[in-house]
Design a protein around this motif. Structure first.
Motif, PDB file in Angstrom:
ATOM      1  N   LYS A 273       0.841  -1.192   0.000  1.00  0.00           N
ATOM      2  CA  LYS A 273       0.000   0.000   0.000  1.00  0.00           C
ATOM      3  C   LYS A 273       0.884   1.254   0.000  1.00  0.00           C
ATOM      4  CE  LYS A 273      -4.220  -1.846   0.511  1.00  0.00           C
ATOM      5  NZ  LYS A 273      -5.367  -1.557  -0.368  1.00  0.00           N
ATOM      6  N   SER A 274       0.366   2.314  -0.545  1.00  0.00           N
ATOM      7  CA  SER A 274       1.049   3.620  -0.537  1.00  0.00           C
ATOM      8  C   SER A 274       0.019   4.717  -0.349  1.00  0.00           C
ATOM      9  CB  SER A 274       1.825   3.849  -1.834  1.00  0.00           C
ATOM     10  OG  SER A 274       2.854   2.904  -1.987  1.00  0.00           O
ATOM     11  N   VAL A 275       0.522   5.895   0.050  1.00  0.00           N
ATOM     12  CA  VAL A 275      -0.315   7.080   0.231  1.00  0.00           C
ATOM     13  C   VAL A 275       0.248   8.187  -0.667  1.00  0.00           C
ATOM     14  CG1 VAL A 275      -1.152   8.836   1.833  1.00  0.00           C
ATOM     15  CG2 VAL A 275      -0.884   6.465   2.605  1.00  0.00           C
ATOM     16  N   PHE A 276      -0.607   8.785  -1.480  1.00  0.00           N
ATOM     17  CA  PHE A 276      -0.180   9.921  -2.293  1.00  0.00           C
ATOM     18  C   PHE A 276      -0.970  11.155  -1.869  1.00  0.00           C
ATOM     19  CE2 PHE A 276      -3.724   8.152  -4.668  1.00  0.00           C
ATOM     20  CZ  PHE A 276      -4.420   9.265  -5.126  1.00  0.00           C
ATOM     21  N   ARG A 277      -0.308  12.304  -2.015  1.00  0.00           N
ATOM     22  CA  ARG A 277      -0.891  13.588  -1.587  1.00  0.00           C
ATOM     23  C   ARG A 277      -1.198  14.448  -2.808  1.00  0.00           C
ATOM     24  NH1 ARG A 277       1.483  16.729   3.474  1.00  0.00           N
ATOM     25  NH2 ARG A 277       0.178  15.102   4.389  1.00  0.00           N
ATOM     26  N   LEU A 278      -2.430  14.950  -2.850  1.00  0.00           N
ATOM     27  CA  LEU A 278      -2.889  15.826  -3.926  1.00  0.00           C
ATOM     28  C   LEU A 278      -3.039  17.241  -3.370  1.00  0.00           C
ATOM     29  CD1 LEU A 278      -3.975  16.096  -6.865  1.00  0.00           C
ATOM     30  CD2 LEU A 278      -6.260  15.674  -5.921  1.00  0.00           C
ATOM     31  N   ALA A 279      -2.193  18.166  -3.825  1.00  0.00           N
ATOM     32  CA  ALA A 279      -2.249  19.568  -3.380  1.00  0.00           C
ATOM     33  C   ALA A 279      -3.048  20.382  -4.384  1.00  0.00           C
ATOM     34  CB  ALA A 279      -0.844  20.143  -3.237  1.00  0.00           C
ATOM     35  N   TYR A 280      -3.884  21.298  -3.872  1.00  0.00           N
ATOM     36  CA  TYR A 280      -4.736  22.122  -4.740  1.00  0.00           C
ATOM     37  C   TYR A 280      -4.872  23.511  -4.141  1.00  0.00           C
ATOM     38  CZ  TYR A 280      -8.328  21.208  -1.204  1.00  0.00           C
ATOM     39  OH  TYR A 280      -9.018  21.134  -0.018  1.00  0.00           O
ATOM     40  N   PHE A 281      -5.372  24.440  -4.939  1.00  0.00           N
ATOM     41  CA  PHE A 281      -5.577  25.828  -4.525  1.00  0.00           C
ATOM     42  C   PHE A 281      -7.074  26.093  -4.464  1.00  0.00           C
ATOM     43  CE2 PHE A 281      -5.771  30.471  -5.419  1.00  0.00           C
ATOM     44  CZ  PHE A 281      -5.013  30.895  -4.332  1.00  0.00           C
ATOM     45  N   ASN A 282      -7.554  26.518  -3.273  1.00  0.00           N
ATOM     46  CA  ASN A 282      -8.991  26.706  -3.081  1.00  0.00           C
ATOM     47  C   ASN A 282      -9.454  28.139  -3.319  1.00  0.00           C
ATOM     48  OD1 ASN A 282      -7.946  28.024  -0.873  1.00  0.00           O
ATOM     49  ND2 ASN A 282      -9.181  26.955   0.654  1.00  0.00           N
ATOM     50  N   GLY A 283      -8.586  28.961  -3.884  1.00  0.00           N
ATOM     51  CA  GLY A 283      -8.930  30.355  -4.138  1.00  0.00           C
ATOM     52  C   GLY A 283      -8.291  31.301  -3.164  1.00  0.00           C
ATOM     53  N   HIS A 284      -7.861  30.790  -1.999  1.00  0.00           N
ATOM     54  CA  HIS A 284      -7.235  31.618  -0.979  1.00  0.00           C
ATOM     55  C   HIS A 284      -5.884  31.078  -0.537  1.00  0.00           C
ATOM     56  CE1 HIS A 284     -11.027  33.829  -0.588  1.00  0.00           C
ATOM     57  NE2 HIS A 284     -11.639  32.658  -0.538  1.00  0.00           N
ATOM     58  N   GLU A 285      -5.762  29.758  -0.467  1.00  0.00           N
ATOM     59  CA  GLU A 285      -4.533  29.145   0.026  1.00  0.00           C
ATOM     60  C   GLU A 285      -4.400  27.739  -0.558  1.00  0.00           C
ATOM     61  OE1 GLU A 285      -4.719  28.568   4.224  1.00  0.00           O
ATOM     62  OE2 GLU A 285      -6.812  27.939   4.201  1.00  0.00           O
TER      63      GLU A 285
END
Length: 500
Positions: A436-448
Motif C-alpha cells: 500500500k502507498s499514500v499519495f498527496r494531492l495539493a490544490y488551490f482553493n482560491g485563498h490558500e
C-alpha cells in the motif's frame, strides 16, 4: 434678597459687567454717552424725549454672539493686530531707487565687470571650447532620439514613491554571449501586468543603449522562467501577458524574442529524459558533441535531485532498458534522443510490469487527458478512511464518495470537483507495508494551498501520480508555477538554516 429686588442695583451691576468685560472699550463709550444724553434730556434716535428716570437700552442680543469661557476677539481688534504686523514687516524691507549714473564707467581704471575666463585644456582660438558635463548629457540625449517604449516608463518602480514594487533580474537572450550571463535588474510596480513589464524592460534596455537594437513592437517579446545561470526553462511556457506581476514569485526571468528565440538555433536538438513515475524533461542541445554526463547533470539540476552519499544515477536508452550508457561518450554516438534517468541498483521495469499486463492501457492513460476513475481511500486524521471514486481528466478532478448503508451520515464525505488548473502537485507521500502507498494531492482553493491524502495499492498510486504529473507538465497552470516557486523557496531556507 433686598438687593436682588432692587432694580437700580441690578441694572447698575449689569452695566458695570458690560464695561469691565469688554476688551475694546466700546461698551464703556456707548453707556457713558447714553448717560450723558439722559442727564441732559436729549431725545433718542426714535424721536421720543428721554427723562432722567429712563435708562438707555442695551444692544439686542444676537444669535451669533459668543458665550463661553473664552470670548472671541472683535473684528476691530483683529484688524489693528494685522496692521501692526504689516508695519513690522515693512520696517524690515528696504527700498532702493535705481538712478542712472551721469559718470561713464572707465574700464582702464576699474577693470572689466565680466571678464572672460580661461578654461584649462583649451589652447588656441581654432579649437572648440570644452563642454561641461551637463552639456555633454544634453547633447547625448539629443542624439538618442525618442524612446519608442516611453509609455511604459510609468511602471518603473525606481521613480515611484509609496507604492509596492518588485525587483526582478532579467536575462537578455538577444545579447552577446559574454553579456548574456549578466542580468539586467528591473524594478517594477507590483500592480503592472506582464505585458507592462516587457515594455518596461524594453524601455530600460533602450535607455542604457544596449545592443542589438530591439524591435519597436513589444508583442515580439515574451518572458520565460530562467535558472540562476540564465538558462531558459523551456519546459514551461512563457508567462501570460495578461496576468499581474504580483501573482508570480519569480525573481529571475528571461526576455525572449518570439519569432527567432536566441537561446536556441535553427539546428537545435531536443533531448528528452524520462523520469519513472515523475514525468519527463526536454533539453535544447546546440552541439551533439556534448558528453552524456553533462546531460545527466542538467537533469539532476533541473529536477533538484540531491545525490546522497552512496547513491549514483545513470542514464539508459529508452529503447534499451536495463543497460546503462557510458557517460563519457558524446550524444552523437548514442543514435537516439530518448533516455531514461535511473538510480543505481534499481530498475525502471517495475513501473511497467507491476500492473500485470496492463502497461499498454496505463501508457495510453498517461499520454492523454481522457477521463479515468480510480477506487481509492481518502485518509482522514480524526476518523476512519473513506472510500471515494477519484476521477481524473485533463479538465477536472472529481472526488465522489462511495456511499454505503453502514456509513454514518454525520461523517459522510461530500462530493467535490476541482478544476485541473487549480491542481498544484501530486506526489507519493508514504509507502506502507502490504503493498500500500499514500499519495498527496495539493490544490488551490482560491485563498490558500490545501491537500488531500489518498491510500491505494502501490501500483495504482504510481499510475495516478504519473497521470497527474503528465497533466501538470502539459498544462503548466499559474497555480502550479506558484506552488513550485514557494516550495523551492522553503527548501532553500531550510538548506540555508542547516548550514548555519
Amino acid at each position: 434678597m433686598a438687593m436682588m429686588d432692587n432694580k437700580a442695583f441690578l441694572i447698575s451691576h449689569i452695566r458695570n459687567s458690560f464695561i469691565t468685560s469688554d476688551d475694546t472699550g466700546m461698551c464703556e463709550m456707548i453707556i457713558t454717552l447714553d448717560d450723558d444724553k439722559n442727564r441732559n434730556g436729549y431725545t433718542s434716535d426714535s424721536g421720543m424725549e428721554s427723562s432722567e428716570n429712563e435708562l438707555s437700552h442695551s444692544y439686542d442680543i444676537l444669535p451669533d454672539m459668543d458665550y463661553g469661557a473664552h470670548r472671541r476677539r472683535s473684528n476691530t481688534s483683529q484688524r489693528l493686530e494685522r496692521m501692526k504686523k504689516e508695519k513690522r514687516s515693512q520696517s524690515r524691507a528696504k527700498s532702493i531707487t535705481w538712478k542712472d549714473s551721469n559718470t561713464v564707467y572707465s574700464v582702464d581704471e576699474k577693470g572689466h565687470l565680466f571678464e572672460k575666463k580661461v578654461i584649462d585644456g583649451v589652447e588656441g582660438q581654432d579649437r572648440s571650447p570644452a563642454l561641461s558635463r551637463l552639456s555633454e548629457l544634453i547633447q547625448a540625449s539629443a542624439n538618442l532620439g525618442d524612446n519608442p517604449f516611453l509609455e511604459y516608463a510609468k511602471f518603473d518602480g525606481m521613480a515611484s514613491v509609496g507604492v509596492p514594487t518588485k525587483k526582478i533580474d532579467i536575462f537578455l537572450t538577444m545579447a552577446s554571449a559574454e553579456d548574456r550571463s549578466y542580468p539586467m535588474s528591473v524594478v517594477v510596480v507590483s500592480s503592472a501586468k506582464i505585458q507592462d513589464l516587457v515594455g518596461l524592460i524594453c524601455w530600460q534596455y533602450t535607455n542604457e543603449m544596449r545592443e542589438p537594437v530591439l524591435q519597436e513592437n513589444i508583442d515580439m517579446y515574451c518572458l520565460h522562467i530562467a535558472e540562476d545561470d540564465g538558462e531558459v526553462d523551456v519546459d514551461f511556457p512563457s508567462l501570460d501577458s495578461r496576468e499581474p506581476v504580483s501573482k508570480f514569485g519569480f525573481t529571475k526571468l528571461a526576455l525572449v524574442e518570439k519569432d527567432v528565440p536566441t537561446y536556441t538555433s535553427k539546428k537545435t536538438i531536443i533531448v528528452t529524459v524520462n523520469i519513472p513515475h515523475r514525468g519527463f524533461n526536454k533539453f535544447p542541445i546546440d552541439n551533439t558533441n556534448i558528453l552524456m554526463k553533462e546531460i545527466l547533470e542538467k537533469v539532476l539540476k533541473r529536477r533538484k535531485i540531491k545525490v546522497r552519499p552512496g547513491q549514483c544515477y545513470n542514464l539508459e536508452k529508452d529503447s534499451v532498458p536495463g543497460v546503462s550508457i557510458d557517460l563519457e561518450c558524446n550524444l552523437a554516438s548514442m543514435d537516439t534522443l530518448e533516455f531514461v534517468l535511473v538510480r543505481e541498483n534499481s530498475s525502471r521495469g517495475d513501473a511497467t510490469e507491476v500492473d500485470n499486463g496492463k502497461s499498454s492501457e496505463m501508457a495510453e492513460s498517461l499520454t492523454s487527458h481522457h477521463y479515468k476513475s480510480y477506487l481509492v481511500s481518502m485518509v482522514h486524521k480524526l476518523r476512519t478512511n473513506t472510500e471515494v471514486q477519484l476521477g481524473i481528466s485533463g479538465e477536472k478532478v472529481d472526488i465522489d464518495p462511495v456511499v454505503s448503508k453502514s456509513s454514518a451520515r454525520i461523517f459522510r464525505q461530500k462530493a467535490v470537483t476541482y478544476n485541473a488548473d487549480n491542481i498544484a502537485s501530486c506526489d507519493i507521500f508514504e509507502d506502507k507495508d502490504g503493498g500500500k502507498s499514500v499519495f498527496r494531492l495539493a490544490y488551490f482553493n482560491g485563498h490558500e494551498f490545501k491537500h488531500h491524502d489518498f491510500e491505494a495499492d502501490t501500483a495504482v498510486c504510481n499510475e495516478i501520480v504519473q497521470k497527474f504529473n503528465n497533466i501538470l507538465e502539459l498544462r503548466l497552470s499559474p497555480v502550479r508555477k506558484e506552488y513550485v516557486a514557494n516550495r523551492d523557496r522553503k527548501l532553500m531556507k531550510k538548506r540555508d538554516f542547516a548550514l548555519i
